[in-house]
Design a protein around this motif. Sequence first.
Motif, PDB file in Angstrom:
ATOM      1  N   ARG A   1      -5.904   0.665   6.861  1.00 41.51           N
ATOM      2  CA  ARG A   1      -5.449   0.161   5.444  1.00 41.51           C
ATOM      3  C   ARG A   1      -4.924  -1.309   5.638  1.00 41.51           C
ATOM      4  O   ARG A   1      -4.465  -1.802   4.502  1.00 41.51           O
ATOM      5  CB  ARG A   1      -4.509   1.039   4.910  1.00 41.51           C
ATOM      6  CG  ARG A   1      -4.985   2.301   4.657  1.00 41.51           C
ATOM      7  CD  ARG A   1      -3.978   3.533   4.038  1.00 41.51           C
ATOM      8  NE  ARG A   1      -3.462   2.984   2.988  1.00 41.51           N
ATOM      9  CZ  ARG A   1      -1.990   2.823   2.597  1.00 41.51           C
ATOM     10  NH1 ARG A   1      -1.156   3.290   3.559  1.00 41.51           N
ATOM     11  NH2 ARG A   1      -1.456   2.308   1.524  1.00 41.51           N
ATOM     12  N   ASN A   2      -5.352  -2.160   6.674  1.00 47.38           N
ATOM     13  CA  ASN A   2      -4.704  -3.491   6.809  1.00 47.38           C
ATOM     14  C   ASN A   2      -3.102  -3.464   6.746  1.00 47.38           C
ATOM     15  O   ASN A   2      -2.782  -4.558   6.293  1.00 47.38           O
ATOM     16  CB  ASN A   2      -5.317  -4.305   5.749  1.00 47.38           C
ATOM     17  CG  ASN A   2      -6.860  -4.471   5.968  1.00 47.38           C
ATOM     18  OD1 ASN A   2      -7.402  -4.561   7.066  1.00 47.38           O
ATOM     19  ND2 ASN A   2      -7.714  -4.219   4.841  1.00 47.38           N
ATOM     20  N   LEU A   3      -2.493  -2.477   6.914  1.00 50.44           N
ATOM     21  CA  LEU A   3      -1.128  -2.476   7.134  1.00 50.44           C
ATOM     22  C   LEU A   3      -0.465  -2.861   8.683  1.00 50.44           C
ATOM     23  O   LEU A   3      -1.485  -2.906   9.469  1.00 50.44           O
ATOM     24  CB  LEU A   3      -0.430  -1.168   6.839  1.00 50.44           C
ATOM     25  CG  LEU A   3      -0.673  -0.925   5.421  1.00 50.44           C
ATOM     26  CD1 LEU A   3       0.196   0.442   5.052  1.00 50.44           C
ATOM     27  CD2 LEU A   3      -0.096  -2.014   4.475  1.00 50.44           C
ATOM     28  N   ARG A   4       0.396  -3.169   8.860  1.00 51.33           N
ATOM     29  CA  ARG A   4       1.038  -3.587  10.142  1.00 51.33           C
ATOM     30  C   ARG A   4       2.182  -2.525  10.822  1.00 51.33           C
ATOM     31  O   ARG A   4       3.334  -2.855  10.382  1.00 51.33           O
ATOM     32  CB  ARG A   4       1.719  -4.927  10.151  1.00 51.33           C
ATOM     33  CG  ARG A   4       0.666  -6.033   9.712  1.00 51.33           C
ATOM     34  CD  ARG A   4       1.423  -7.404   9.874  1.00 51.33           C
ATOM     35  NE  ARG A   4       2.531  -7.217   8.932  1.00 51.33           N
ATOM     36  CZ  ARG A   4       3.819  -7.927   8.791  1.00 51.33           C
ATOM     37  NH1 ARG A   4       4.190  -8.650  10.096  1.00 51.33           N
ATOM     38  NH2 ARG A   4       4.723  -7.682   7.876  1.00 51.33           N
ATOM     39  N   PRO A   5       1.445  -1.319  11.177  1.00 44.71           N
ATOM     40  CA  PRO A   5       2.376  -0.505  11.733  1.00 44.71           C
ATOM     41  C   PRO A   5       2.923  -0.591  13.351  1.00 44.71           C
ATOM     42  O   PRO A   5       2.221  -1.221  13.885  1.00 44.71           O
ATOM     43  CB  PRO A   5       1.532   1.024  11.552  1.00 44.71           C
ATOM     44  CG  PRO A   5       0.165   0.539  11.913  1.00 44.71           C
ATOM     45  CD  PRO A   5       0.027  -1.029  11.338  1.00 44.71           C
ATOM     46  N   LEU A   6       4.129  -0.250  13.378  1.00 43.84           N
ATOM     47  CA  LEU A   6       4.750  -0.386  14.931  1.00 43.84           C
ATOM     48  C   LEU A   6       5.054   1.064  15.142  1.00 43.84           C
ATOM     49  O   LEU A   6       5.913   1.612  14.569  1.00 43.84           O
ATOM     50  CB  LEU A   6       6.021  -1.251  14.756  1.00 43.84           C
ATOM     51  CG  LEU A   6       7.062  -1.470  16.106  1.00 43.84           C
ATOM     52  CD1 LEU A   6       6.127  -2.036  17.240  1.00 43.84           C
ATOM     53  CD2 LEU A   6       8.076  -2.039  15.819  1.00 43.84           C
ATOM     54  N   VAL A   7       4.864   1.435  16.175  1.00 40.27           N
ATOM     55  CA  VAL A   7       5.091   2.444  16.866  1.00 40.27           C
ATOM     56  C   VAL A   7       6.191   2.720  17.920  1.00 40.27           C
ATOM     57  O   VAL A   7       5.884   1.814  18.943  1.00 40.27           O
ATOM     58  CB  VAL A   7       3.824   3.541  17.371  1.00 40.27           C
ATOM     59  CG1 VAL A   7       4.203   4.786  17.990  1.00 40.27           C
ATOM     60  CG2 VAL A   7       2.682   3.615  16.412  1.00 40.27           C
ATOM     61  N   LEU A   8       7.282   3.254  17.832  1.00 43.56           N
ATOM     62  CA  LEU A   8       8.339   3.207  18.673  1.00 43.56           C
ATOM     63  C   LEU A   8       8.257   4.693  19.643  1.00 43.56           C
ATOM     64  O   LEU A   8       8.419   5.814  18.992  1.00 43.56           O
ATOM     65  CB  LEU A   8       9.570   2.840  18.225  1.00 43.56           C
ATOM     66  CG  LEU A   8       9.886   1.605  17.369  1.00 43.56           C
ATOM     67  CD1 LEU A   8      11.075   1.714  16.762  1.00 43.56           C
ATOM     68  CD2 LEU A   8       9.475   0.548  17.946  1.00 43.56           C
ATOM     69  N   GLU A   9       8.349   4.442  20.701  1.00 43.25           N
ATOM     70  CA  GLU A   9       8.267   5.758  21.691  1.00 43.25           C
ATOM     71  C   GLU A   9       9.126   5.591  22.907  1.00 43.25           C
ATOM     72  O   GLU A   9       9.300   4.712  23.224  1.00 43.25           O
ATOM     73  CB  GLU A   9       6.765   6.044  22.312  1.00 43.25           C
ATOM     74  CG  GLU A   9       6.554   6.807  23.508  1.00 43.25           C
ATOM     75  CD  GLU A   9       7.147   8.178  23.144  1.00 43.25           C
ATOM     76  OE1 GLU A   9       7.666   9.016  23.618  1.00 43.25           O
ATOM     77  OE2 GLU A   9       6.665   8.692  21.761  1.00 43.25           O
ATOM     78  N   GLY A  10      10.105   6.852  22.813  1.00 44.00           N
ATOM     79  CA  GLY A  10      11.132   6.821  23.875  1.00 44.00           C
ATOM     80  C   GLY A  10      10.397   6.877  25.361  1.00 44.00           C
ATOM     81  O   GLY A  10      11.164   6.543  26.044  1.00 44.00           O
ATOM     82  N   GLY A  11       9.408   7.672  25.334  1.00 42.41           N
ATOM     83  CA  GLY A  11       8.785   7.923  26.679  1.00 42.41           C
ATOM     84  C   GLY A  11       7.955   6.639  27.337  1.00 42.41           C
ATOM     85  O   GLY A  11       8.113   5.722  26.623  1.00 42.41           O
TER      86      GLY A  11
END
Length: 389
Positions: free
Chosen positions: A24-34
């Motif tokens: 959808r032309n958004l800027r998501p950031l995924v944070l992963e602890g592993g």
Amino acid sequence: MIVDSIVIGAGAAGLMCAITAGNRNLRPLVLEGGNQPGAKIIISGGGRCNFTNLDARPESFLSENPHFCKSALSRYTQHDFIDLVNRHGIAWHEKTLGQLFCDGSARQIVEMLLGECAAAGVRIETGTRITEVGHDGSHFRVSTDRGEVLGRSLVVATGGPSIPKMGATGFAYDIARQFGLRVVTPRPALVPLTLGGDDLALAAPLSGVSVEAVARLGPASFREKLLFTHRGLSGPAVLQISSYWRAGQAIDFDLAPDTDIAAFLKARKAERPRAEVKTVLAEVLPARLAQGLASDQPRPIGETGDKALTALAERINRWRPIPAGTEGFAKAEVTAGGVDTRDLSSRTLGAVKVPGLHFIGEAVDVTGWLGGYNFQWAWSSGHAAGEAV
């Protein structure tokens, strides 16, 4: 750093949410602890990932509100995910009862999701430890060991505490409570059951024996394999019924669902009076199970009283052990309970009283049956939140 949406957790639900938002032309950031995305996906299904079920429907999910899952499941179905798998050229097969597995490796599903993330402009940061989550009035603020991130929305996709050796925790519940959301008490689901007393005395010597059985508890009924273990019971039939079980409840097991054992033994008593009871039972049950169940009937069947044979038949067609407990979160495939659906929108998975805050996947009080249903909930709930952030 300021982003459109912060997604905590790079599992099935989190990645699907990020992909949908990115498209959808958004800027998501995924944070992963592993150290890697999709760790649970990689080990699922014996390494082949039971990625959905052809029969995924609301009736296959448990929740304090059984209607909650309907919206998300109807707007991103198993067929939508199958189409995605097919577009990536991943070969798959139906194993049994609508369960779909990769022909090759579960890593193909992870690679597919990461490819979709890359195409959608999703940024993923692994090995990231979150130290604090808050809201400053305009943005959600996530502090990490790498710095601080601000986002217009926050999606929590960290699952539940099942399989702690994979890093699973109750972190999602901590965030929910911090923002005033209720949590349905989490409990192990799709988990082996332990036995005690006479029930364990029967089961333990049969460790390793498997038999097709019907497990019943209230309206729930499953016909699949049952496996005896040194501590109690496992196998698909037991894992399925475990999600419905509460401490103190007896479970009905029919260990010979295609045979009326009372009638069968009566007929054999007339036809083969000199045969041992265990030998007769071995016609319809695995030999070790027949021997274990008939261990207290050493005389030929013709010399065994009708009362004893009736009791034996009851033990086979309607065995009613009361489990001592479960093998706990360490052996549970999923967690039942979680963020209370009363505090979430069924359409967006967003917190009703906290705009921009979403909970998806296993973190929510929605738990599927064994066989790809929980992955489908991850895809569906992740897609719903991704459309809303």
